[in-house]
Motif scaffolding. Structure first.
Motif, short mmCIF file in Angstrom:
data_model
loop_
_atom_site.label_atom_id
_atom_site.label_comp_id
_atom_site.label_asym_id
_atom_site.label_seq_id
_atom_site.Cartn_x
_atom_site.Cartn_y
_atom_site.Cartn_z
N LEU A 27 0.81 -1.21 0.00
CA LEU A 27 0.00 0.00 0.00
C LEU A 27 0.85 1.26 0.00
O LEU A 27 0.32 2.37 0.00
CB LEU A 27 -0.92 0.00 1.23
N GLY A 28 2.16 1.10 0.00
CA GLY A 28 3.06 2.24 -0.01
C GLY A 28 3.32 2.82 1.35
O GLY A 28 3.81 3.94 1.48
N ARG A 29 3.00 2.07 2.40
CA ARG A 29 3.23 2.53 3.77
C ARG A 29 4.42 1.78 4.34
O ARG A 29 4.43 0.56 4.38
CB ARG A 29 2.01 2.25 4.64
N GLY A 30 5.41 2.50 4.80
CA GLY A 30 6.57 1.87 5.39
C GLY A 30 7.84 2.41 4.76
O GLY A 30 7.81 3.36 3.97
N PRO A 31 8.96 1.79 5.08
CA PRO A 31 10.23 2.26 4.53
C PRO A 31 10.29 2.05 3.02
O PRO A 31 9.69 1.11 2.48
CB PRO A 31 11.28 1.40 5.25
N ALA A 32 11.03 2.92 2.35
CA ALA A 32 11.11 2.88 0.89
C ALA A 32 11.65 1.54 0.39
O ALA A 32 11.15 0.99 -0.60
CB ALA A 32 11.98 4.03 0.38
N LEU A 33 12.65 1.00 1.07
CA LEU A 33 13.22 -0.28 0.65
C LEU A 33 12.18 -1.40 0.77
O LEU A 33 12.08 -2.27 -0.11
CB LEU A 33 14.46 -0.61 1.47
N GLY A 34 11.39 -1.39 1.82
CA GLY A 34 10.34 -2.38 1.99
C GLY A 34 9.29 -2.29 0.91
O GLY A 34 8.82 -3.30 0.38
N VAL A 35 8.91 -1.06 0.57
CA VAL A 35 7.93 -0.85 -0.49
C VAL A 35 8.48 -1.34 -1.83
O VAL A 35 7.79 -2.00 -2.61
CB VAL A 35 7.53 0.63 -0.58
N LEU A 36 9.77 -1.08 -2.08
CA LEU A 36 10.37 -1.49 -3.35
C LEU A 36 10.46 -3.01 -3.48
O LEU A 36 10.13 -3.57 -4.52
CB LEU A 36 11.77 -0.87 -3.50
N TRP A 37 10.91 -3.71 -2.42
CA TRP A 37 11.03 -5.16 -2.56
C TRP A 37 9.68 -5.83 -2.63
O TRP A 37 9.49 -6.81 -3.36
CB TRP A 37 11.92 -5.80 -1.49
N ALA A 38 8.69 -5.31 -1.92
CA ALA A 38 7.35 -5.89 -2.00
C ALA A 38 6.75 -5.68 -3.39
O ALA A 38 6.11 -6.58 -3.95
CB ALA A 38 6.46 -5.29 -0.92
N THR A 39 6.97 -4.50 -3.95
CA THR A 39 6.46 -4.21 -5.28
C THR A 39 7.15 -5.07 -6.33
O THR A 39 6.50 -5.63 -7.22
CB THR A 39 6.64 -2.71 -5.61
N ALA A 40 8.47 -5.22 -6.22
CA ALA A 40 9.21 -6.05 -7.17
C ALA A 40 8.77 -7.52 -7.09
O ALA A 40 8.57 -8.18 -8.11
CB ALA A 40 10.71 -5.93 -6.91
N ALA A 41 8.59 -8.03 -5.88
CA ALA A 41 8.16 -9.42 -5.72
C ALA A 41 6.75 -9.62 -6.28
O ALA A 41 6.47 -10.62 -6.94
CB ALA A 41 8.21 -9.82 -4.25
N ALA A 42 5.86 -8.66 -6.03
CA ALA A 42 4.50 -8.78 -6.54
C ALA A 42 4.49 -8.71 -8.07
O ALA A 42 3.74 -9.45 -8.72
CB ALA A 42 3.62 -7.68 -5.95
N CYS A 43 5.33 -7.86 -8.65
CA CYS A 43 5.41 -7.77 -10.12
C CYS A 43 5.93 -9.07 -10.72
O CYS A 43 5.42 -9.54 -11.74
CB CYS A 43 6.29 -6.60 -10.53
N LEU A 44 6.94 -9.66 -10.09
CA LEU A 44 7.44 -10.95 -10.56
C LEU A 44 6.38 -12.03 -10.43
O LEU A 44 6.25 -12.90 -11.29
CB LEU A 44 8.69 -11.36 -9.77
N GLY A 45 5.61 -11.98 -9.35
CA GLY A 45 4.53 -12.94 -9.17
C GLY A 45 3.48 -12.83 -10.25
O GLY A 45 3.01 -13.84 -10.79
#
Length: 108
Positions: A27-45
């Motif tokens: 949801l874009g809440r949290g540290p920038a690195l956390g948002v980036l890795w979650a977004t990258a993993a979801a995109c790969l999924g």
């Protein structure tokens, strides 16, 4: 004596739902690195699920049934957003690419 009070479903109190910390990252809440890795993993999924349903590995070519099963399993694991499942999902997606490349080389 009054019996137990029964409320209709439309008038019940809403339950408070709080997403897990990985859901907060999506949801874009949290540290920038956390948002980036979650977004990258979801995109790969999502890419893995697209390869499984569409039968095409982006940048590689058509995927056969074994590669599609690997891509689907990898995509589902990547959407769980836990470090262990992310690692397993990435391994399965790499196996998808390897399987697709091996089949293409064997056919040519």
């Amino acid at each position: 004596m009054a019996g137990p009070q029964v409320r209709p479903a439309g008038f019940s109190r809403p339950a408070r739902v709080r997403p897990h910390w990985t859901g907060e990252y999506l949801l874009g809440r949290g540290p920038a690195l956390g948002v980036l890795w979650a977004t990258a993993a979801a995109c790969l999924g999502v890419a893995g699920l697209a390869a499984a349903t569409g039968g095409w590995v982006l940048g590689v070519g058509p995927a056969g049934p074994p590669a599609r099963v690997l891509a689907g399993a990898g995509g589902l694991l990547l959407l769980y957003l836990h470090p262990v499942t992310i690692a397993a999902g990435v391994v399965l997606l790499l196996a998808t690419v390897g399987t697709t490349l091996a089949v293409q080389r064997r056919q040519s």
